[in-house]
Design a protein around this motif. Structure first.
Motif, short mmCIF file in Angstrom:
data_model
loop_
_atom_site.label_atom_id
_atom_site.label_comp_id
_atom_site.label_asym_id
_atom_site.label_seq_id
_atom_site.Cartn_x
_atom_site.Cartn_y
_atom_site.Cartn_z
N SER A 67 0.83 -1.20 0.00
CA SER A 67 0.00 0.00 0.00
C SER A 67 0.87 1.25 0.00
O SER A 67 0.54 2.25 -0.64
CB SER A 67 -0.92 0.02 1.21
N GLU A 95 -7.48 1.02 -0.53
CA GLU A 95 -8.17 0.39 0.60
C GLU A 95 -9.62 0.83 0.66
O GLU A 95 -10.22 1.16 -0.35
CB GLU A 95 -7.40 0.68 1.89
N ASP A 172 -6.12 -0.99 -4.68
CA ASP A 172 -5.61 -1.70 -3.51
C ASP A 172 -6.71 -2.56 -2.90
O ASP A 172 -7.62 -2.04 -2.26
CB ASP A 172 -5.09 -0.68 -2.48
N GLU A 173 -6.62 -3.84 -3.08
CA GLU A 173 -7.52 -4.80 -2.45
C GLU A 173 -8.99 -4.45 -2.60
O GLU A 173 -9.75 -4.49 -1.65
CB GLU A 173 -7.17 -4.93 -0.97
MG MG Z 1 -2.24 -2.66 2.19
#
Ligand code: MG
Ligand code: ATP
Lengths: 414, 309
Positions: A67, A95, A172-173
């Motif tokens: 991240s 995120e 991110d994810e």
């Molecule tokens: Mg992360």
């Protein structure tokens, strides 16, 4: 590979980790203005190039700096040393959430966020419908976003980020949060991005996902770059060390706690012969020979087929099939019957697994447990890894066809 | 999906490149234009959300100053009988208006400094998710407050006009300039404080005390002449000194930027007079100095601010 979309050149990033967080004045005065902190290096001398037009994956354990890397590329964090060069517009979906204002409606947040991401008001006006559409949150668009579910939050944020039409999209994810339908949409979108020659950088802990989604990948460990290269290789390498796998003689790799193991795999043809060569449309029986010396309750067997490039074609496990034994002890075997192989000619790999009933614990995972070849059989179709048993029909209006078998080449070329 | 696959019209044609950490940005102009758009949008957002979910909505922005004005007028005008002069050029001798001419700018300034100071911490969600120039946060928060400020000043001018003659409207251009100066002053201070706030959360408590002190140290509920004549006289009579020197109250008051700003507003709105050259220069200097310091502090610290939030 043309000019890279992102060049990360020798980037290091440290965070200050305060031994006694110096947010009170008293502490500051007592220490004469000097806070006691240590530099924690979240990234250390990382250099990599992300080629333009493709999907690039970042993988690594929790806290390995993925991240942080994305935030540096997005300019949210500034590296201590090194430079990052990006080409074109960068949009990030980092995120959870994307800085929405909870009291504002989805619509108002689209305008706000869009403008922060670099869209003009006119541009947003034009794309509003598409954004709402993609997010798929329907009537909620005029509700304050604090009433959204976390999935809706991410969907809206992601929808805005992609409609900025960035040259580089950082994600991110995000796949972890959306439902299946949304994940499907994301995948489609990533593919579309790639076709447009744009670049997507994804972070995900889903290794299968990384394998199928990414062209190239980088592996970070404690802030340093371990390796960068073809995504399938990197994922393999990562899983291998991650699971402390031992190489087995035939070149596969295996890991797991070992209470029960698949010690041998047979691929049987219609005559019960162990074969490594089949034809399209042949029957195939996969026989898994297990050993469970201490006995295991409710083990779930699984098998999957991959292309050599690592594309996951198919898998099936006994839990989904409703075929879970109460307890296995000693040794034995179980058969998986494929009535007619729907595979195009080529070489394929079979993975086997034995996991617990919750599919959370690995007893035995065996990657590339067997390799087999498929030769031309029936049906015969043109390309790709699978056959569908499809037919061409119904020219409308009807036309005369070139007789089968006679110079098909010229017929299809016209 | 009705999204066109072509690149958007605003994205740079060949793709621009930027470099971080020391490299000069090649898209400064684009950045500036974007900042402008973001400031505008955030300002609109602030204005919209300020009074969301309150029954009286925007009315609150008028109830607050009115109540303060009423309380201070009763206590200081009626009970304590603060000696204040009649308007120099106008036909006015009303404590409420004498008070309002300085109190409304003060309220704006202190409110703006407080809100601007908190702007980075409050918006940490935004700061950690998207990149944009950080200065837009304190700036847009304060700009959104200028709307209320302008309306209040408009109402005040009408009331003063009704009470003392509409010649006061002659000063509107100058009043507008001073409103810009006081906003700039507040933005500069808020920029510095917003950074301080990220590192030391004590800043907010210190500032709330300091604001009270500052309020009473500024001639708002009393005229400056009360200090320079009356109080100075008493201090001298008692022989109070600092380091053997007489205490120069007028000089000390002259160093207070809030006194300069509120004084200028009172000169125009209550006294119906043009600010002196001195008032112009001092206010301009404070505004410029504050913005410069704010920019310097921001430049030095804003790179690391996000991770310290
Ligand atoms: Mg992360
Ligand atoms: N603002 C911060 N201040 C101090 N340390 C930080 C800060 N942000 C991140 N770190 C530290 O930097 C390291 C890397 O964090 P990062 O978020 O990049 O990990 P990650 O690879 O994304 O992990 P995950 O898979 O859990 O998302 C972590 O050890 C984290 O504690």
């Amino acid at each position: 590979m043309s000019t890279p979309a992102v060049v990360v050149d020798d980037v290091s990033k440290s965070f200050r980790v305060y031994r006694d967080r110096n947010q009170s004045l008293k502490a500051t005065i007592l220490r004469r203005g000097r806070a006691t902190y240590e530099d924690f290096w979240a990234l250390r001398d990382v250099s990599l190039e992300i080629p333009e037009g493709g999907t690039f994956g970042l993988l690594g354990h929790n806290g390995s700096g993925k991240s942080t890397m994305l935030k540096c590329i997005a300019r949210i964090l500034q590296p201590n040393t090194g430079t990052i060069t990006t080409r074109g517009r960068v949009a990030a979906m980092l995120e959870l959430g994307s800085g929405f204002h909870p009291e504002l409606t989805g619509r108002e947040n689209i305008y706000l966020n869009g403008s922060i991401l670099g869209m003009s008001k006119r541009e947003i006006d034009l794309k509003l419908e598409a954004i709402v559409d993609f997010a798929g949150i329907g009537a909620f668009i005029d509700q304050p976003v604090k009433n959204y579910s976390s999935g809706m939050y991410v969907r809206l944020g992601f929808s805005i980020a992609i409609h900025v039409e960035p040259d580089v999209l950082l994600a991110d994810e995000i796949l972890a949060v959306g439902d299946m339908q949304f994940q499907e949409k994301c995948r489609e979108k990533f593919a579309e991005f790639r076709n447009d020659g744009r670049t997507v950088v994804v972070v995900s802990h889903g290794l299968g996902e990384m394998r199928s989604l990414c062209d190239r990948a980088a592996w970070l460990d404690h802030g340093t770059l371990v390796d960068v290269g073809k995504a399938t290789d990197i994922v393999d390498e990562y899983t291998e060390t991650g699971h402390a796998a031992q190489e087995v003689t035939d070149g596969g790799m295996r890991w797991g706690s070992g209470e029960i193991q698949v010690e041998r795999v047979e691929l049987l043809d219609a005559h019960g012969q162990d074969q490594r060569t089949f034809r399209t449309g042949d029957a195939m029986t996969v026989r898994l020979h297990y050993v469970a010396p201490g006995g295991v309750d409710t083990p779930v067997f699984g098998a999957s087929i991959h292309t050599l490039e690592g594309t996951h074609l198919w898998s099936h496990h006994t839990r989904d099939a409703g075929f879970v034994p109460a307890r296995l002890q000693g040794s034995g075997s179980v058969d998986l019957v494929v009535p007619a192989l729907p595979l195009q000619p080529g070489v394929f790999e079979l993975n086997t697994s034995v996991v617990d009933e919750q599919i959370t614990h690995d007893y035995d995972q065996h990657r590339r447990a067997a390799r087999f070849e498929v030769m031309v059989g029936a049906p015969r179709e043109s390309g790709g890894p699978i056959v569908l048993g499809s037919r061409w029909e119904n020219f409308s209006p009807p036309v005369a066809l070139v007789p089968a078998g006679q110079d098909v080449r010229t017929a299809t070329a016209e | 999906m009705a999204v066109s696959p072509t690149t958007s019209p605003t994205s740079p044609p060949g793709g621009s490149s930027r470099r971080l950490a020391g490299g000069a940005s090649s898209s400064v102009r684009e950045d500036r234009q974007r900042s402008f758009e973001i400031v505008r949008n955030l300002t609109v957002r602030e204005v919209r959300t300020q009074f969301k979910r309150t029954a009286l909505g925007r009315l609150w922005s008028f109830i607050n100053p009115l109540v303060t004005l009423a309380i201070l007028s009763v206590v200081f005008g009626l009970f304590l009988r603060v000696p204040f002069q009649p308007s120099r050029n106008g036909d006015l001798h009303v404590f409420v208006l004498f008070l309002a001419a300085a109190l409304i700018p003060w309220n704006f300034m202190s409110g703006a400094i407080t809100a601007g100071m908190n702007s980075l911490v409050v918006n940490s969600g935004l700061l950690t998710k998207v990149y944009f120039p950080r200065f837009v946060l304190p700036m847009s928060v304060i700009l959104s407050m200028t709307l209320t400020f302008a309306i209040e000043m408009g109402v005040l001018l009408v009331v003063v006009g009704l009470a003392g003659g509409f010649e006061v409207l002659l000063f509107v251009p100058a009043i507008a300039v001073f409103m810009v100066l006081i906003s700039a002053f507040a933005i500069g201070i808020a920029m510095s404080l917003s950074i301080a706030m990220v590192y030391f959360r004590d800043t907010q408590h210190i500032m709330s005390l300091f604001m009270q002190l500052w309020f009473y140290a500024t001639p708002i509920i009393y005229p400056l002449t009360l200090i320079t004549d009356d109080v100075q006289q008493r201090v001298d009579d008692r022989g109070w000194t600092v380091l053997g020197q007489a205490i120069p109250l007028e000089l000390i008051y002259g160093l207070n930027p809030a006194a300069a700003f509120t004084g200028a507003f009172r000169t125009m709105i209550y006294d119906y007079a043009w600010p002196t050259a001195g008032q112009w220069v001092i206010c301009l200097a404070w505004a410029v100095a504050s913005v410069l310091v704010g920019l310097l502090v921001f430049r030095k610290f804003s790179a690391r601010v996000v991770e310290e939030l």
